[in-house]
Motif scaffolding. Sequence first.
Motif, PDB file in Angstrom:
ATOM      1  N   LEU A 122       0.823  -1.211   0.000  1.00 27.56           N
ATOM      2  CA  LEU A 122       0.000   0.000   0.000  1.00 27.56           C
ATOM      3  C   LEU A 122       0.864   1.272   0.000  1.00 27.56           C
ATOM      4  O   LEU A 122       0.655   2.184  -0.797  1.00 27.56           O
ATOM      5  N   ILE A 123       1.850   1.298   0.893  1.00 26.25           N
ATOM      6  CA  ILE A 123       2.679   2.491   1.024  1.00 26.25           C
ATOM      7  C   ILE A 123       3.615   2.652  -0.171  1.00 26.25           C
ATOM      8  O   ILE A 123       3.832   3.769  -0.664  1.00 26.25           O
ATOM      9  N   GLY A 124       4.172   1.527  -0.670  1.00 26.18           N
ATOM     10  CA  GLY A 124       5.103   1.595  -1.794  1.00 26.18           C
ATOM     11  C   GLY A 124       4.500   2.279  -3.014  1.00 26.18           C
ATOM     12  O   GLY A 124       5.003   3.331  -3.463  1.00 26.18           O
ATOM     13  N   PRO A 125       3.415   1.743  -3.578  1.00 28.91           N
ATOM     14  CA  PRO A 125       2.770   2.434  -4.699  1.00 28.91           C
ATOM     15  C   PRO A 125       2.280   3.830  -4.334  1.00 28.91           C
ATOM     16  O   PRO A 125       2.305   4.749  -5.153  1.00 28.91           O
ATOM     17  N   GLY A 126       1.816   3.980  -3.074  1.00 27.54           N
ATOM     18  CA  GLY A 126       1.317   5.280  -2.660  1.00 27.54           C
ATOM     19  C   GLY A 126       2.350   6.378  -2.800  1.00 27.54           C
ATOM     20  O   GLY A 126       2.020   7.518  -3.158  1.00 27.54           O
ATOM     21  N   LEU A 127       3.608   6.050  -2.528  1.00 25.59           N
ATOM     22  CA  LEU A 127       4.681   7.041  -2.649  1.00 25.59           C
ATOM     23  C   LEU A 127       5.319   7.035  -4.032  1.00 25.59           C
ATOM     24  O   LEU A 127       5.607   8.092  -4.598  1.00 25.59           O
ATOM     25  N   LEU A 128       5.538   5.855  -4.592  1.00 23.09           N
ATOM     26  CA  LEU A 128       6.235   5.744  -5.874  1.00 23.09           C
ATOM     27  C   LEU A 128       5.488   6.447  -7.002  1.00 23.09           C
ATOM     28  O   LEU A 128       6.090   7.136  -7.836  1.00 23.09           O
ATOM     29  N   CYS A 129       4.172   6.295  -7.023  1.00 23.17           N
ATOM     30  CA  CYS A 129       3.403   6.830  -8.154  1.00 23.17           C
ATOM     31  C   CYS A 129       3.265   8.347  -8.123  1.00 23.17           C
ATOM     32  O   CYS A 129       2.743   8.931  -9.077  1.00 23.17           O
ATOM     33  N   LEU A 130       3.757   8.980  -7.073  1.00 25.72           N
ATOM     34  CA  LEU A 130       3.852  10.440  -7.104  1.00 25.72           C
ATOM     35  C   LEU A 130       4.809  10.882  -8.200  1.00 25.72           C
ATOM     36  O   LEU A 130       4.719  12.013  -8.699  1.00 25.72           O
ATOM     37  N   THR A 131       5.723   9.984  -8.584  1.00 26.38           N
ATOM     38  CA  THR A 131       6.697  10.309  -9.635  1.00 26.38           C
ATOM     39  C   THR A 131       6.213   9.897 -11.020  1.00 26.38           C
ATOM     40  O   THR A 131       6.884  10.201 -12.009  1.00 26.38           O
ATOM     41  N   THR A 132       5.076   9.217 -11.122  1.00 25.28           N
ATOM     42  CA  THR A 132       4.634   8.725 -12.423  1.00 25.28           C
ATOM     43  C   THR A 132       3.435   9.483 -12.995  1.00 25.28           C
ATOM     44  O   THR A 132       3.293   9.559 -14.209  1.00 25.28           O
ATOM     45  N   VAL A 133       2.577  10.009 -12.141  1.00 19.94           N
ATOM     46  CA  VAL A 133       1.389  10.713 -12.657  1.00 19.94           C
ATOM     47  C   VAL A 133       1.175  12.080 -12.023  1.00 19.94           C
ATOM     48  O   VAL A 133       0.109  12.686 -12.188  1.00 19.94           O
ATOM     49  N   GLY A 134       2.141  12.586 -11.298  1.00 21.86           N
ATOM     50  CA  GLY A 134       2.072  13.949 -10.795  1.00 21.86           C
ATOM     51  C   GLY A 134       0.913  14.217  -9.851  1.00 21.86           C
ATOM     52  O   GLY A 134       0.598  13.406  -8.965  1.00 21.86           O
ATOM     53  N   ARG A 135       0.251  15.340 -10.043  1.00 26.88           N
ATOM     54  CA  ARG A 135      -0.792  15.796  -9.126  1.00 26.88           C
ATOM     55  C   ARG A 135      -2.003  14.875  -9.092  1.00 26.88           C
ATOM     56  O   ARG A 135      -2.748  14.873  -8.109  1.00 26.88           O
ATOM     57  N   LEU A 136      -2.202  14.113 -10.142  1.00 27.24           N
ATOM     58  CA  LEU A 136      -3.328  13.176 -10.146  1.00 27.24           C
ATOM     59  C   LEU A 136      -3.210  12.146  -9.031  1.00 27.24           C
ATOM     60  O   LEU A 136      -4.200  11.513  -8.662  1.00 27.24           O
ATOM     61  N   TRP A 137      -2.000  11.999  -8.502  1.00 28.85           N
ATOM     62  CA  TRP A 137      -1.774  10.967  -7.491  1.00 28.85           C
ATOM     63  C   TRP A 137      -1.849  11.507  -6.071  1.00 28.85           C
ATOM     64  O   TRP A 137      -1.717  10.750  -5.113  1.00 28.85           O
ATOM     65  N   TYR A 138      -2.065  12.777  -5.880  1.00 28.60           N
ATOM     66  CA  TYR A 138      -2.037  13.329  -4.525  1.00 28.60           C
ATOM     67  C   TYR A 138      -3.056  12.649  -3.611  1.00 28.60           C
ATOM     68  O   TYR A 138      -2.719  12.217  -2.500  1.00 28.60           O
TER      69      TYR A 138
END
Length: 222
Positions: free
Chosen positions: A80-96
Motif C-alpha cells: 500500500l505504502i510503496g505504490p502510494g509514494l512511488l506513483c507520485l513520480t509517475t502521474v504527478g498531481r493526479l496521485w495526490y
Amino acid sequence: MNRRSATAGLGTTGALLGVVAGLIQATVGAGIPELTGDKLAHGALGLLTTALAAVAGFAALRQRKAGLSVLSRAACSLALIGPGLLCLTTVGRLWYLPAALLTTAGVLTVDSWRDTAAALVRSGPRVLLTALAGCEVLMAAAGPALLMVVGGLGAAALVAAAWWRTAPRSAVLALVLSGTVPFGLLGWTALVPLVLAVLALLLSLPLLRGPVHDGARALRTR
C-alpha cells in the motif's frame, strides 16, 4: 465500522482512484501536463501506475481477511505504502489523493510495529530480496518502456523467489536469474543493475541451502 473495514475502505478507494489516474496518464496525459507531471513516456508510466494501483487494491482487500500473520500484514502495508509514494513520480498531481489514502491505509495495516520489526528480522534474506525488487522497480520507472516492463516482471520474479517457501531450489534460482539477468543486460552500460544481480544472488543463498527460520510462523494478530 472497525479498524480493518476502515483500512480496507481507504485502501480500496485509493487504489480505484489510482487506476483512474493511471488510465488518464496513459490515454490523455500528454494533453494535461500540469496534472500528470509533464512526463515523456505517458503510456508506459500510466500502465505502470495502473498495475501498482491494482497491487495496492489487492493488499487493501486482504485486510478483510481474519488471522493474517504479522508478516502478511507487513507485506500488505508495503504493497500500500510503496505504490502510494512511488506513483507520485509517475502521474504527478493526479496521485495526490490516492497517495494520501494508500499511505494512511498502509500505516493502519500494521497492528504492532515492534512485533512487525521482530518478524522482519527473522525473515532477513526474504525481506532484503523483496527490497531489491522494489529497487528494481524504482530504477525501471525512469527508463524506456521496454526497461519498465522487464524491470516490473523481474521485480515480480524476485518477490516470488523470496516468498515461495515450497519452491524447489532450482525454481528459486531460476526466478532470481530471470529477475535480474534480463534487466542487467538491458542496462549493461550502468553499474547498478549488475550490482543488483550480485546482491540478489547472494541473498538467495540462504534460501537455496534450505529452510530459513522466518517470522511467518511467529506472531499472529489477535
